[in-house]
Design an enzyme around this catalytic site. Structure first.
Site, PDB file in Angstrom:
ATOM      1  N   TYR A  22      -2.213   0.277  10.879  1.00  0.00           N
ATOM      2  CA  TYR A  22      -2.337   0.339   9.212  1.00  0.00           C
ATOM      3  C   TYR A  22      -0.663   0.361   8.916  1.00  0.00           C
ATOM      4  O   TYR A  22      -0.297  -0.623   8.399  1.00  0.00           O
ATOM      5  CB  TYR A  22      -2.599   0.445   8.697  1.00  0.00           C
ATOM      6  CG  TYR A  22      -3.505  -0.277   7.578  1.00  0.00           C
ATOM      7  CD1 TYR A  22      -3.964  -1.082   7.290  1.00  0.00           C
ATOM      8  CD2 TYR A  22      -4.023   0.913   6.327  1.00  0.00           C
ATOM      9  CE1 TYR A  22      -3.586  -1.210   6.079  1.00  0.00           C
ATOM     10  CE2 TYR A  22      -3.384   0.726   4.977  1.00  0.00           C
ATOM     11  CZ  TYR A  22      -3.896  -0.455   4.928  1.00  0.00           C
ATOM     12  OH  TYR A  22      -3.722  -0.743   3.667  1.00  0.00           O
ATOM     13  N   SER A  73       0.843  -1.252   0.175  1.00  0.00           N
ATOM     14  CA  SER A  73      -0.001   0.326   0.201  1.00  0.00           C
ATOM     15  C   SER A  73       0.794   1.049  -0.109  1.00  0.00           C
ATOM     16  O   SER A  73       1.783   0.968   0.305  1.00  0.00           O
ATOM     17  CB  SER A  73      -0.551   0.329   0.916  1.00  0.00           C
ATOM     18  OG  SER A  73      -1.500   1.293   1.812  1.00  0.00           O
TER      19      SER A  73
END
Length: 251
Positions: A151, A138
């Site tokens: 995250y 990501s």
């Protein structure tokens, strides 16, 4: 000539499902996920294009992962490519207000789950002397953003693991790629916001986000490279996004 075999985790939705559809003409598919009914439906949908085998497990469950991969019939034992796609974001809160349960879900799924799936497949690829591992990271693994703390940490770990895999597996002829998407319009935000559909939808308003099919096409391109070429690290953003925190919206 028998098609090569691709194993996809998180194949029941989003990028994993789109990748299964995009790669079905080229690969035999081992589709993995937690929802058996969805896997069965996807198998029916793609059966006219390729051979499909399904495995139902949660990547966070180490024993279930190992048992599922060990259960593969002999004709499915060779795996030429692995797409580590399973994972999710849970919550969006400053570190002092974060939920321990959310932290566990992200670290267990995004990091430990990737490791659990990779370990037995790496052993197969070592014995074959070839293979290709693609880890879905990501933009959050390249930049930390406010309230993204754990995250982001999990995706930074994916980036580091990918680099380490590439070094350690180099002697065995195994390619390793990381794909780091920016904003992709899937169920990602719906999960992050605990099913709050309105809040999730607001993330993608005012600009054209990436679609799961865009990442699937990138995966297809990575896998189509010649044997002597590896696309090692890819960041892919929608045109409207300049960084993890800069998005041009026209509301």
């Amino acid at each position: 000539m028998t098609k090569p075999t691709l194993l996809i985790t998180g194949a029941t939705s989003g990028i994993g499902k789109a990748a299964a559809k995009a790669l079905a003409p080229t690969y035999r598919l081992i589709l993995c996920g937690r929802r058996k009914a969805v896997l069965d439906e996807l198998k029916r949908e793609l059966s006219s294009l390729t051979e499909v085998h399904t495995l139902t497990f949660d990547v966070r469950d180490k024993q279930a992962v190992f048992a599922a991969i060990d259960s593969l019939p002999n004709e499915w034992s060779r795996i030429d490519a692995l797409l580590n796609n399973a994972g999710n974001a849970h919550g969006l809160a400053p570190i002092q207000d974060g939920s321990v349960e959310d932290w566990d879900a992200m670290m267990d799924g995004n990091v430990k789950g990737l490791l659990y799936v990779s370990k037995p497949i790496i052993e197969k690829m070592k014995n074959q002397g070839s293979g290709h591992i693609i880890n879905i990271g990501s933009i959050a693994g390249k930049e930390v953003y406010p309230n993204g703390n754990v995250y982001c940490a999990s995706k930074f770990a994916v980036d580091a693991l990918t680099q380490g895999m590439r070094m350690d597996l180099n002697p065995f002829g195994i390619k390793v790629t990381a794909i780091h998407p920016g904003l992709v319009e899937t169920d990602f935000s719906l999960v992050r916001f605990k099913g709050d559909a309105e809040r999730a939808a607001s993330v993608y308003k005012g600009y054209k986000a990436l679609q799961a099919e865009d990442i699937a096409e990138t995966i297809r391109f990575v896998l189509s490279a010649p044997a002597h070429v590896v696309l090692s690290d890819i960041v892919i953003l929608p045109t409207a996004q300049a960084s993890a925190t800069i998005v041009k919206k026209t509301l």
